[in-house]
Enzyme design. Structure first.
Site, PDB file in Angstrom:
ATOM      1  N   THR A  29       1.181  -1.062   0.069  1.00 49.04           N
ATOM      2  CA  THR A  29      -0.057   0.175  -0.047  1.00 49.04           C
ATOM      3  C   THR A  29       1.374   1.219  -0.131  1.00 49.04           C
ATOM      4  O   THR A  29       1.683   1.442   0.479  1.00 49.04           O
ATOM      5  CB  THR A  29      -0.425   0.031   1.857  1.00 49.04           C
ATOM      6  OG1 THR A  29      -1.698  -1.685   1.548  1.00 49.04           O
ATOM      7  CG2 THR A  29      -1.552   1.485   1.185  1.00 49.04           C
ATOM      8  N   GLY A  30       0.396   2.442  -1.326  1.00 45.88           N
ATOM      9  CA  GLY A  30       1.033   3.399   0.010  1.00 45.88           C
ATOM     10  C   GLY A  30       1.431   4.324  -2.038  1.00 45.88           C
ATOM     11  O   GLY A  30       1.024   3.506  -2.753  1.00 45.88           O
ATOM     12  N   SER A  31       2.169   5.297  -2.317  1.00 48.92           N
ATOM     13  CA  SER A  31       2.146   5.830  -3.307  1.00 48.92           C
ATOM     14  C   SER A  31       3.166   5.290  -4.384  1.00 48.92           C
ATOM     15  O   SER A  31       2.957   5.219  -5.521  1.00 48.92           O
ATOM     16  CB  SER A  31       2.724   7.459  -3.593  1.00 48.92           C
ATOM     17  OG  SER A  31       3.641   7.153  -2.659  1.00 48.92           O
ATOM     18  N   THR A  32       3.850   4.384  -3.312  1.00 49.10           N
ATOM     19  CA  THR A  32       5.346   3.761  -4.250  1.00 49.10           C
ATOM     20  C   THR A  32       4.836   2.267  -5.056  1.00 49.10           C
ATOM     21  O   THR A  32       5.030   2.272  -5.984  1.00 49.10           O
ATOM     22  CB  THR A  32       6.365   4.011  -3.626  1.00 49.10           C
ATOM     23  OG1 THR A  32       6.388   4.356  -2.832  1.00 49.10           O
ATOM     24  CG2 THR A  32       7.558   3.168  -4.684  1.00 49.10           C
ATOM     25  N   GLY A  98       0.196   4.820   5.378  1.00 48.11           N
ATOM     26  CA  GLY A  98      -1.052   4.931   5.279  1.00 48.11           C
ATOM     27  C   GLY A  98      -1.820   3.894   5.805  1.00 48.11           C
ATOM     28  O   GLY A  98      -2.281   3.952   5.824  1.00 48.11           O
ATOM     29  N   GLU A 104      -0.370  -5.357   6.033  1.00 47.95           N
ATOM     30  CA  GLU A 104       0.847  -5.348   5.581  1.00 47.95           C
ATOM     31  C   GLU A 104       1.612  -6.808   6.305  1.00 47.95           C
ATOM     32  O   GLU A 104       2.648  -7.148   5.522  1.00 47.95           O
ATOM     33  CB  GLU A 104       1.852  -4.260   5.572  1.00 47.95           C
ATOM     34  CG  GLU A 104       1.136  -3.198   4.426  1.00 47.95           C
ATOM     35  CD  GLU A 104       0.926  -2.097   4.594  1.00 47.95           C
ATOM     36  OE1 GLU A 104       1.413  -0.726   3.693  1.00 47.95           O
ATOM     37  OE2 GLU A 104       2.314  -1.094   5.435  1.00 47.95           O
TER      38      GLU A 104
HETATM   39  C1  5RP Z   1       1.159   2.162   4.470  1.00 52.26           C
HETATM   40  C2  5RP Z   1       2.715   1.717   3.829  1.00 52.26           C
HETATM   41  C3  5RP Z   1       3.400   2.526   3.272  1.00 52.26           C
HETATM   42  O1  5RP Z   1       4.096   1.819   2.385  1.00 52.26           O
HETATM   43  C4  5RP Z   1       4.293   3.460   3.393  1.00 52.26           C
HETATM   44  O2  5RP Z   1       3.658   4.300   4.508  1.00 52.26           O
HETATM   45  C5  5RP Z   1       5.586   4.451   2.573  1.00 52.26           C
HETATM   46  O3  5RP Z   1       4.336   5.039   1.590  1.00 52.26           O
HETATM   47  P1  5RP Z   1       4.700   5.465   0.372  1.00 52.26           P
HETATM   48  O4  5RP Z   1       4.635   4.570  -0.542  1.00 52.26           O
HETATM   49  O5  5RP Z   1       3.863   6.408   0.039  1.00 52.26           O
HETATM   50  O6  5RP Z   1       5.750   6.611   0.818  1.00 52.26           O
HETATM   51  O7  5RP Z   1       3.862   1.556   5.003  1.00 52.26           O
HETATM   52  O8  5RP Z   1       0.678   1.011   5.615  1.00 52.26           O
END
Ligand code: 5RP
Length: 219
Positions: A29-32, A98, A104
């Site tokens: 999860t998340g933008s990456t 996130g 996760e």
């Molecule tokens: C979500 C996460 C994401 O992996 C973490 O927050 C990184 O997110 P992003 O890729 O948006 O920086 O742990 O729970």
């Protein structure tokens, strides 16, 4: 290269790990990871189904026509790809920015290989500058917060945020995380804590790190 481009770049690099036929892929999860999901159609032939760590990732996967199945129907996964908020030199992580940390952590534990995808801004010599997310059962909020203060942290309630599991998040600032494994275990012992965002007992197997100069470092 800016941070968005680095995320796309490291997502592209992660595709090479999707290298078997009929894979059931664990998706974080998340933008990456959003950048990764957008690229998954390039390797559609190899993906039989996905196991997703959040409603947000599930919606994106379904939109692209991927089948999303329950972890209980999937057995051990060969590969999980997810991001992180911080990563130390031993592939120990802080996750949960996130709010999807519990699912996760479950999927990471159920996977033979966890490939973490980050940009260089996430790399730290010692974990803890990023506030540590702790998913907590609502009725335990104040008691858990007091215990976290006793551990030296400053918990801040993530107001208005409810996890996919119906719980809340305390973001713990200013923790001195000299022993991530011990702290992960200690926080897990507090009644009412569902999960904390330290991924030290089960960190990443490999971290792919996008650099501003356009290269990908592997750790
Ligand atoms: C979500 C996460 C994401 O992996 C973490 O927050 C990184 O997110 P992003 O890729 O948006 O920086 O742990 O729970």
């Amino acid at each position: 290269m800016n941070q968005d481009l680095m995320k796309q770049h490291v997502a592209q690099a992660a595709l090479s790990y999707i290298n078997d036929d009929n894979m059931i892929l664990g998706v974080g999860t998340g933008s990456t990871v959003n950048a990764l999901i957008a690229l998954l159609p390039q390797v559609r032939d190899r993906i039989k189904a996905c196991v997703s760590s959040s409603e947000a990732s599930t919606a994106q996967l379904l939109d692209l026509g991927f089948e999303v199945i329950e972890l209980n129907d999937a057995g051990t996964l060969s590969l999980y790809i997810d991001g992180a908020d911080e990563c130390d030199p031993h592939n120990r992580l802080i996750k949960g920015g996130g709010g999807a940390l519990t699912r996760e952590k479950i999927i990471a534990e159920a996977s033979r290989q966890y490939v973490c995808i980050v940009d260089e801004s996430k790399m730290v010599p010692m974990l803890g500058a990023f506030p540590l997310p702790v998913e907590t059962i609502p009725m335990a909020r104040s008691m858990v917060a007091r215990k976290l203060v006793a551990l030296g942290g400053q918990p801040i309630y993530r107001e208005g945020f409810v996890t996919d599991n119906g719980n809340l998040i305390l973001d713990v600032h200013n923790l001195k995380i000299t022993d991530p494994v011990a702290l992960e275990q200690k926080i897990n012992q507090i009644p009412g804590v569902v999960t904390n965002g330290l991924f030290a007992l089960r960190g990443a197997n490999t971290t792919l790190i996008a650099q501003a100069d356009g290269t990908i470092k592997k750790q």
